[in-house]
Write a protein that holds these residues in place. Structure first.
Motif, PDB file in Angstrom:
ATOM      1  N   MET A 189       0.830  -1.211   0.000  1.00 18.13           N
ATOM      2  CA  MET A 189       0.000   0.000   0.000  1.00 18.13           C
ATOM      3  C   MET A 189       0.861   1.256   0.000  1.00 18.13           C
ATOM      4  N   ALA A 190       1.840   1.287   0.894  1.00 17.35           N
ATOM      5  CA  ALA A 190       2.647   2.494   1.070  1.00 17.35           C
ATOM      6  C   ALA A 190       3.499   2.802  -0.146  1.00 17.35           C
ATOM      7  N   CYS A 191       4.007   1.764  -0.822  1.00 21.49           N
ATOM      8  CA  CYS A 191       4.988   1.961  -1.893  1.00 21.49           C
ATOM      9  C   CYS A 191       4.369   2.135  -3.280  1.00 21.49           C
ATOM     10  N   GLY A 192       3.060   2.150  -3.382  1.00 24.70           N
ATOM     11  CA  GLY A 192       2.416   2.366  -4.663  1.00 24.70           C
ATOM     12  C   GLY A 192       2.085   1.114  -5.433  1.00 24.70           C
ATOM     13  N   ILE A 193       2.439  -0.058  -4.915  1.00 20.53           N
ATOM     14  CA  ILE A 193       2.193  -1.307  -5.639  1.00 20.53           C
ATOM     15  C   ILE A 193       0.701  -1.609  -5.699  1.00 20.53           C
ATOM     16  N   ALA A 194       0.005  -1.511  -4.563  1.00 24.50           N
ATOM     17  CA  ALA A 194      -1.433  -1.800  -4.540  1.00 24.50           C
ATOM     18  C   ALA A 194      -2.209  -0.805  -5.403  1.00 24.50           C
ATOM     19  N   HIS A 195      -1.694   0.402  -5.530  1.00 23.92           N
ATOM     20  CA  HIS A 195      -2.320   1.423  -6.380  1.00 23.92           C
ATOM     21  C   HIS A 195      -2.151   1.076  -7.853  1.00 23.92           C
ATOM     22  N   GLU A 196      -0.947   0.733  -8.253  1.00 21.32           N
ATOM     23  CA  GLU A 196      -0.664   0.510  -9.672  1.00 21.32           C
ATOM     24  C   GLU A 196      -1.121  -0.860 -10.142  1.00 21.32           C
ATOM     25  N   ASN A 197      -1.184  -1.835  -9.239  1.00 20.73           N
ATOM     26  CA  ASN A 197      -1.569  -3.183  -9.651  1.00 20.73           C
ATOM     27  C   ASN A 197      -3.039  -3.267 -10.060  1.00 20.73           C
ATOM     28  N   GLY A 198      -3.826  -2.259  -9.661  1.00 22.59           N
ATOM     29  CA  GLY A 198      -5.231  -2.222 -10.040  1.00 22.59           C
ATOM     30  C   GLY A 198      -5.533  -1.045 -10.950  1.00 22.59           C
ATOM     31  N   ASP A 199      -6.686  -0.429 -10.716  1.00 30.48           N
ATOM     32  CA  ASP A 199      -7.105   0.685 -11.558  1.00 30.48           C
ATOM     33  C   ASP A 199      -6.773   2.036 -10.960  1.00 30.48           C
ATOM     34  N   GLY A 200      -6.104   2.041  -9.800  1.00 31.96           N
ATOM     35  CA  GLY A 200      -5.743   3.283  -9.151  1.00 31.96           C
ATOM     36  C   GLY A 200      -6.860   3.881  -8.325  1.00 31.96           C
ATOM     37  N   LEU A 201      -8.060   3.316  -8.425  1.00 28.72           N
ATOM     38  CA  LEU A 201      -9.202   3.852  -7.684  1.00 28.72           C
ATOM     39  C   LEU A 201      -9.396   3.159  -6.342  1.00 28.72           C
ATOM     40  N   ARG A 202      -8.982   1.899  -6.295  1.00 29.39           N
ATOM     41  CA  ARG A 202      -9.048   1.151  -5.047  1.00 29.39           C
ATOM     42  C   ARG A 202      -7.867   0.189  -5.016  1.00 29.39           C
ATOM     43  N   PRO A 203      -7.449  -0.266  -3.833  1.00 27.54           N
ATOM     44  CA  PRO A 203      -6.261  -1.121  -3.749  1.00 27.54           C
ATOM     45  C   PRO A 203      -6.469  -2.452  -4.466  1.00 27.54           C
ATOM     46  N   SER A 204      -5.425  -2.914  -5.109  1.00 29.13           N
ATOM     47  CA  SER A 204      -5.421  -4.229  -5.731  1.00 29.13           C
ATOM     48  C   SER A 204      -4.102  -4.904  -5.381  1.00 29.13           C
TER      49      SER A 204
END
Length: 474
Positions: free
Chosen positions: A349-364
């Motif tokens: 979450m902190a490093c941007g992985i959960a943001h980029e792994n999805g659509d950027g709108l919710r964590p993936s």
């Protein structure tokens, strides 16, 4: 690309690795990140380092400018292989683990992602004291449920909640974009650090005896006779020690009755180990006795926590000249977040992985605890590299890895078109073993040396089943 990454990993820890034959390629797991490449590089580098160590040959070259040349290990001319699919599935090992056919649920009720007024926050509540800290930080009464937590999060910003939970001694991370993380002071503090830090400790030390040129039990157990103290919990550290056990190391896991565990994980990561209990609050001398006969100590307490108890790297080297100290942390040993508690899901979450792994709108999140497993294999690589360098150069050694630095490495590997890839087949990578807990189904360890695969020769023990002593034959 993977073979090149393996060579780079070897150079980074100061050893020359034998060539590794890589079977398969990405995409393997459903992600925009090349997780198969990451897994195969980390596991393949460990396999190659073990092959080098199996030869029991090390040298240092002080010619030229006086700089150290890579240590070279040889066991003949080993055929080292790593399968990308196998390595990737091994990074999902807890997902495929079964006890009498039943999967484990590793997440507590309140652990999860919550929408905030400006984004998302992840709370890690698997341990009761972390759950209680999160509830306090949100101003909720004890016993509050998931809906209560969701409502409390919705009215506050993600960073506000993150800060409040951390102040209360809990674990949380706001979802950041890659750009937001790269601008963060902690990311800048990590930027100059090696992926796997291997450094010689100052002070007294030396080669711990002549390791000879042959293996006690052949190439199948190349780390036979290496004693490893495992002072870790929750995936990365336990995976590192479990990987060393797969190559024959005598791994003694040290826990304590008062420390919380995730029940399924403590079993799944304990193949090939023995288990004892020592309460450092009153029994520190028992641990010191174990250290005096150890080769490797793997620990994942927050930076400085063991040092405060008299078990920092310099303390361990004084107790056991020639020791290899492996330190695993969430966010690294320097920077404003150095002492912050963290887990794989939070670092994603902190490093941007959960943001980029999805659509950027919710964590993936990634389809594997890849930061945990990757850091675990890199820690094991560092341990074996330090053992090789100890043979050639003497001294005691310090290995440092962190989930956040591993995340930066994954980021550097680029992106692939893997978002819609199906999960890989796993049936041929599974095995079963009887245990005190029932029949266990597990992912076999990846890699091979001259056709021989690593393996665990004993099932996970019950916690505290064994005495706080080394096995007589080790």
């Amino acid at each position: 690309m993977t073979a090149k990454l393996i060579r780079e990993l070897g150079a980074g820890v100061g050893i020359a690795l034998p060539e590794v034959r890589v079977v398969g390629e990405d995409p393997v797991l459903p992600s925009v990140f090349p997780l198969g490449t990451m897994a195969a590089a980390a596991a393949g580098a460990l396999t190659a380092a073990v092959a080098a160590y199996a030869g029991r040959i090390g040298r240092s070259d002080e010619e030229g400018s006086g700089g150290r040349q890579p240590v070279r290990g040889a066991y003949g001319d080993p055929d080292v292989t790593i399968d990308v699919r196998h390595a990737a599935v091994a990074f999902q090992s807890e997902r495929h683990f079964r006890t009498d056919g039943k999967a484990m649920d590793v997440w507590a009720e309140l652990s999860g992602d919550y929408r905030t007024s400006d984004g998302w926050i992840r709370l890690h509540c698997n341990f009761d004291h972390h759950r209680d800290a999160a509830v306090r930080a949100l101003g909720l009464p004890p016993g509050s449920g998931k809906e209560d937590v969701g409502r409390a999060c919705a009215g506050r910003t993600a960073v506000e909640i993150e800060d409040a939970v951390i102040r209360e001694g809990g674990c949380a991370a706001a979802m950041r974009s890659r750009a937001e993380w790269l601008a963060h002071p902690q990311a800048r503090a990590l930027a100059g650090l090696p992926l796997v830090g291997v450094s010689r400790l100052s002070g007294r030390g030396g080669v711990l005896g002549d390791l000879g040129t042959g293996l006690p039990a052949g190439i199948e157990r190349p780390l036979g006779g290496v004693r490893v103290l495992d002072l870790t919990r929750v995936i990365a550290g336990p995976v590192a020690a479990r990987a060393l056990a797969a190559y024959g190391a005598d791994v003694l896991r040290v826990g304590a009755a008062h420390l919380p565990e995730v029940p399924g994980l403590v079993v799944e990561t304990a193949f090939g180990k023995r288990s004892c209990r020592i309460d450092l609050r009153s029994e520190a001398d028992r641990l010191r006795e174990l250290v005096r006969q150890a080769d490797v100590v793997v620990q994942a307490y927050r930076p400085g926590a063991l040092r405060a108890k008299g078990f920092g790297p310099d303390d361990l080297a004084a107790l056991r000249p020639g020791i290899v100290c492996v330190d695993i942390s969430a966010y690294g040993a320097r920077g404003p977040w150095a002492s912050r508690r963290g887990f794989d899901s939070l670092v994603q979450m902190a490093c941007g992985i959960a943001h980029e792994n999805g659509d950027g709108l919710r964590p993936s999140p990634l389809p594997a605890q890849a930061l945990d497993h990757g850091t675990g294999y890199l820690a094991a690589l560092g341990a074996v590299a330090a053992l090789l360098r100890r043979v050639a150069e003497g001294g005691s050694w310090h290995v440092e890895v962190s989930l956040a630095r591993t995340a930066a490495w994954l980021d550097d590997l680029g992106r692939i078109d893997g978002a819609g890839v199906p999960q890989p087949r796993v049936e041929d990578l599974l095995a079963t073993m009887d245990s005190p807990f029932g029949t266990l189904t597990y992912v076999t360890p990846p890699g091979a040396i001259d056709g021989t695969r690593p393996r665990w020769t004993s099932p996970p023990p019950r916690q505290g089943e064994h005495p706080a002593a080394w096995a007589p034959s080790s």
